[in-house]
Enzyme design. Structure first.
Site: not given
Length: 136
Positions: A103-105
Protein backbone atom coordinates in the site's frame (compact mmCIF):
# COMPACT_ATOMS: atom_id res chain seq x y z
CA UNK A 1 -15.40 23.59 12.11
CA UNK A 2 -13.13 21.42 14.28
CA UNK A 3 -10.90 20.58 11.33
CA UNK A 4 -11.03 23.73 9.27
CA UNK A 5 -12.22 27.20 10.23
CA UNK A 6 -11.90 30.86 9.40
CA UNK A 7 -11.24 32.44 6.05
CA UNK A 8 -10.29 29.20 4.39
CA UNK A 9 -13.95 28.15 4.43
CA UNK A 10 -14.83 31.18 2.29
CA UNK A 11 -12.44 30.10 -0.45
CA UNK A 12 -14.41 26.96 -1.31
CA UNK A 13 -17.85 26.29 -2.67
CA UNK A 14 -19.63 23.66 -0.52
CA UNK A 15 -19.07 20.85 -3.04
CA UNK A 16 -15.37 21.75 -3.35
CA UNK A 17 -14.89 21.70 0.40
CA UNK A 18 -16.63 18.33 0.57
CA UNK A 19 -14.33 16.96 -2.13
CA UNK A 20 -11.26 18.16 -0.21
CA UNK A 21 -12.44 16.68 3.09
CA UNK A 22 -14.17 13.50 1.90
CA UNK A 23 -12.35 12.84 -1.35
CA UNK A 24 -13.42 12.73 -4.95
CA UNK A 25 -16.17 10.22 -5.69
CA UNK A 26 -15.96 10.30 -9.48
CA UNK A 27 -14.45 6.89 -10.11
CA UNK A 28 -12.95 6.63 -13.59
CA UNK A 29 -11.75 3.04 -13.64
CA UNK A 30 -10.46 3.29 -17.22
CA UNK A 31 -8.15 6.12 -16.12
CA UNK A 32 -6.78 3.84 -13.40
CA UNK A 33 -5.90 1.30 -16.08
CA UNK A 34 -4.47 3.88 -18.47
CA UNK A 35 -2.14 5.32 -15.82
CA UNK A 36 -1.01 1.94 -14.51
CA UNK A 37 2.68 1.10 -14.80
CA UNK A 38 4.17 -2.36 -15.21
CA UNK A 39 7.51 -3.69 -13.99
CA UNK A 40 9.86 -6.64 -14.28
CA UNK A 41 8.44 -8.24 -17.40
CA UNK A 42 4.78 -7.26 -17.29
CA UNK A 43 3.45 -5.00 -20.05
CA UNK A 44 0.02 -4.00 -21.34
CA UNK A 45 -0.09 -6.88 -23.83
CA UNK A 46 0.82 -9.59 -21.32
CA UNK A 47 -1.91 -12.27 -21.05
CA UNK A 48 -2.11 -11.99 -17.23
CA UNK A 49 -2.46 -8.21 -17.44
CA UNK A 50 -5.19 -8.45 -20.08
CA UNK A 51 -7.06 -10.97 -17.91
CA UNK A 52 -6.59 -8.79 -14.85
CA UNK A 53 -8.18 -5.72 -16.45
CA UNK A 54 -11.00 -7.78 -18.04
CA UNK A 55 -11.82 -9.22 -14.63
CA UNK A 56 -11.44 -5.87 -12.90
CA UNK A 57 -13.76 -4.00 -15.28
CA UNK A 58 -16.40 -6.74 -14.92
CA UNK A 59 -16.45 -6.41 -11.12
CA UNK A 60 -19.31 -4.54 -9.46
CA UNK A 61 -18.51 -1.04 -8.19
CA UNK A 62 -18.32 -2.24 -4.59
CA UNK A 63 -15.61 -4.80 -5.43
CA UNK A 64 -13.62 -2.22 -7.41
CA UNK A 65 -13.65 0.04 -4.36
CA UNK A 66 -12.46 -2.89 -2.22
CA UNK A 67 -9.60 -3.40 -4.65
CA UNK A 68 -8.69 0.28 -4.40
CA UNK A 69 -8.74 0.00 -0.60
CA UNK A 70 -6.64 -3.17 -0.78
CA UNK A 71 -4.04 -1.61 -3.05
CA UNK A 72 -3.82 1.97 -1.76
CA UNK A 73 -5.20 1.84 1.77
CA UNK A 74 -8.19 4.02 0.83
CA UNK A 75 -11.31 3.57 -1.25
CA UNK A 76 -11.36 7.30 -2.00
CA UNK A 77 -9.58 9.04 -4.81
CA UNK A 78 -7.66 12.32 -4.71
CA UNK A 79 -9.40 15.52 -5.67
CA UNK A 80 -7.39 15.46 -8.95
CA UNK A 81 -9.13 12.22 -9.95
CA UNK A 82 -8.03 8.72 -10.81
CA UNK A 83 -5.15 9.90 -12.96
CA UNK A 84 -3.46 11.04 -9.74
CA UNK A 85 -3.36 7.45 -8.46
CA UNK A 86 -0.25 5.83 -9.86
CA UNK A 87 -0.45 2.08 -9.44
CA UNK A 88 2.15 -0.42 -10.51
CA UNK A 89 1.82 -4.15 -11.19
CA UNK A 90 4.75 -6.55 -11.15
CA UNK A 91 4.86 -10.33 -11.63
CA UNK A 92 5.57 -13.07 -9.16
CA UNK A 93 6.09 -16.64 -10.24
CA UNK A 94 4.18 -18.83 -7.79
CA UNK A 95 0.51 -18.99 -8.71
CA UNK A 96 -0.32 -20.70 -5.41
CA UNK A 97 -0.17 -17.28 -3.75
CA UNK A 98 -2.66 -14.44 -3.66
CA UNK A 99 -1.88 -11.09 -5.21
CA UNK A 100 0.00 -9.00 -2.64
CA UNK A 101 -0.52 -5.25 -2.21
CA UNK A 102 2.22 -2.91 -1.02
CA UNK A 103 0.00 0.00 0.00
CA UNK A 104 2.83 2.48 0.65
CA UNK A 105 3.85 2.20 -3.00
CA UNK A 106 0.50 1.37 -4.70
CA UNK A 107 2.31 -1.73 -5.92
CA UNK A 108 0.60 -5.04 -6.70
CA UNK A 109 2.53 -8.30 -6.88
CA UNK A 110 0.42 -10.30 -9.31
CA UNK A 111 1.39 -13.92 -9.92
CA UNK A 112 1.34 -15.25 -13.47
CA UNK A 113 -1.76 -17.40 -13.12
CA UNK A 114 -2.35 -20.17 -15.67
CA UNK A 115 -6.03 -19.37 -16.18
CA UNK A 116 -8.30 -16.35 -16.06
CA UNK A 117 -10.61 -18.19 -13.65
CA UNK A 118 -7.78 -18.80 -11.18
CA UNK A 119 -6.72 -15.15 -11.39
CA UNK A 120 -10.28 -14.02 -10.65
CA UNK A 121 -10.64 -16.43 -7.74
CA UNK A 122 -7.33 -15.36 -6.16
CA UNK A 123 -7.96 -11.65 -6.75
CA UNK A 124 -11.41 -11.78 -5.15
CA UNK A 125 -10.06 -13.83 -2.28
CA UNK A 126 -7.37 -11.22 -1.65
CA UNK A 127 -9.64 -8.16 -1.74
CA UNK A 128 -12.54 -9.73 0.17
CA UNK A 129 -10.47 -11.16 3.01
CA UNK A 130 -8.56 -8.00 3.89
CA UNK A 131 -9.08 -5.83 6.95
CA UNK A 132 -7.17 -2.84 5.60
CA UNK A 133 -6.04 -0.32 8.16
CA UNK A 134 -9.27 -0.44 10.15
CA UNK A 135 -9.27 -1.54 13.77
CA UNK A 136 -10.74 -4.93 14.53
Amino acid sequence: MKVCWGRVLQIFKPEELMAVVVGNEEYDWKALELHCEYKNGYHTGDQTIRWFWEIFHDLPESEKKKFLLYLTGSDRIPIQGMKAIKICIQPTTDERFLPVAHTCFNLLDLPRYNTKERLKYKLLQAIQQTQGFSLV
